[in-house]
Design an enzyme around this catalytic site. Structure first.
Site, PDB file in Angstrom:
ATOM      1  N   SER A 158       0.928  -1.002  -0.089  1.00  0.00           N
ATOM      2  CA  SER A 158       0.102   0.128   0.041  1.00  0.00           C
ATOM      3  C   SER A 158       0.962   1.193  -0.010  1.00  0.00           C
ATOM      4  CB  SER A 158      -0.929  -0.145   1.260  1.00  0.00           C
ATOM      5  OG  SER A 158      -1.670   1.173   1.360  1.00  0.00           O
ATOM      6  N   TYR A 184       0.386   0.087  10.477  1.00  0.00           N
ATOM      7  CA  TYR A 184      -0.202  -0.198   8.977  1.00  0.00           C
ATOM      8  C   TYR A 184       1.060   0.139   8.237  1.00  0.00           C
ATOM      9  CZ  TYR A 184      -2.720  -0.897   4.720  1.00  0.00           C
ATOM     10  OH  TYR A 184      -3.281  -0.775   3.455  1.00  0.00           O
TER      11      TYR A 184
END
Length: 309
Positions: A158, A184
């Site tokens: 990501s 994350y």
């Protein structure tokens, strides 16, 4: 080393990318394939004739998706197997049960910006699920991938990786306040570094690995971030699930990626290496493709998993 470009882009769909590809006789595993990008990736891979295994936590959801895939593609060679990436024993059970060669491994499953949580081993939940589980899965399936003779690993990362490098002295947030987005980001950096080192380490086995940013799509991944109402991404940059899955399918199937590994792709093309956060969905941080970092993370991951056994 030339940058990889393809005829595909932001709006391309997985089906368009896979048009004309024949994977009959090949086998693929897609993690997190009970919904969203994983389900669409699995569906399109099944459409190429591949035997596809949906590796999922929710077996009932997985069975529903498998039935739908068979109905939409005509491919009856679609299996469902249980896999909990946050549980090393579950990963070991999956890899031990696997028999025969494996052509494509799509490390798609993930959690994003989840509340503070730790595994039984004390691992931060996102790092454990997004990276360590997939690391254990890939290394556990190494012999199967090697047996194929031309296998590919797809690591779904990501642009969130730009939020954080690997914080080597405190991977599990033992000494710093927990921040779900930093956690994350660190886990998504780990996905890219895995692709870099797996490609280097397994070159002699003809196994390549590439990482990607699928784009902004609304799936179950956003359950901790407010979903459609979060407003984190402008509406014009939102992709459909069919568009978001395109890049995973591209890296898994395209002849243009033959022998290519250790790269990071956005909108179906390799993106630039950057030294500062871009504020866009493009760019891969230099620390995420650094060879020394990649080797260090591999060693750390092996050490953590060895301690867990």
């Amino acid at each position: 080393m030339s940058t990889i470009t393809t005829p595909f882009g932001f709006s391309s769909t997985a089906a368009e990318v896979a048009k004309g590809i024949d994977l009959t006789g090949r086998r693929a595993v897609v993690t997190g394939a009970s919904s969203g990008l994983g389900a669409e990736t699995a569906r399109v891979l099944a459409g190429t004739g591949a035997s596809v295994t949906l590796a999922v936590r929710d077996m009932a959801a997985g069975e529903r998706v498998a039935k739908d895939i068979t109905a939409s593609t005509g491919n009856r060679d679609v299996q469902v197997a249980h896999l909990d990436l946050a549980d090393p024993q579950s990963v070991t059970a999956f890899t031990t049960a696997w028999e025969g060669p494996l052509h494509v491994l799509v490390n798609n499953a993930g959690v994003m910006a989840s509340p503070e949580q730790y595994t039984e081993q004390g691992w931060e939940w996102q790092f454990a699920t997004n990276h360590l589980g997939h690391f254990a899965l890939a290394t556990g399936l190494h012999d199967a991938l090697s047996a194929d003779g031309n296998a590919r690993i797809v690591a779904v990362s990501s642009t969130g990786h730009q939020q954080s490098p690997i914080v080597w002295d405190d991977v599990n947030f033992a000494f710093r306040p927990y921040d779900p987005w930093l956690a994350y980001g660190q886990s998504k950096t780990a996905n890219v570094l895995f692709a870099v080192e797996a490609t280097r380490r397994w070159a002699g086995d003809n196994i390549t690995a590439n990482a990607l940013m699928p784009g902004a799509t609304y799936t179950n991944l956003q359950r901790h971030t407010g979903g459609r109402g979060s407003g984190r991404v402008p509406a014009e940059l939102i992709k459909t699930v069919e568009q978001g899955a395109a890049i995973s399918v591209l890296l898994a199937t395209s002849p243009l990626l033959e022998g290519i590994g250790g790269r990071y792709f956005v909108d179906c093309n390799e993106t630039d290496t950057v030294d500062r956060r871009t504020g866009t969905l493009h760019g891969v941080a230099r620390y995420a493709v650094d060879a020394d970092n990649a080797r260090r993370l591999w060693d750390l991951s092996e050490s953590l998993l060895t301690q867990a056994i």
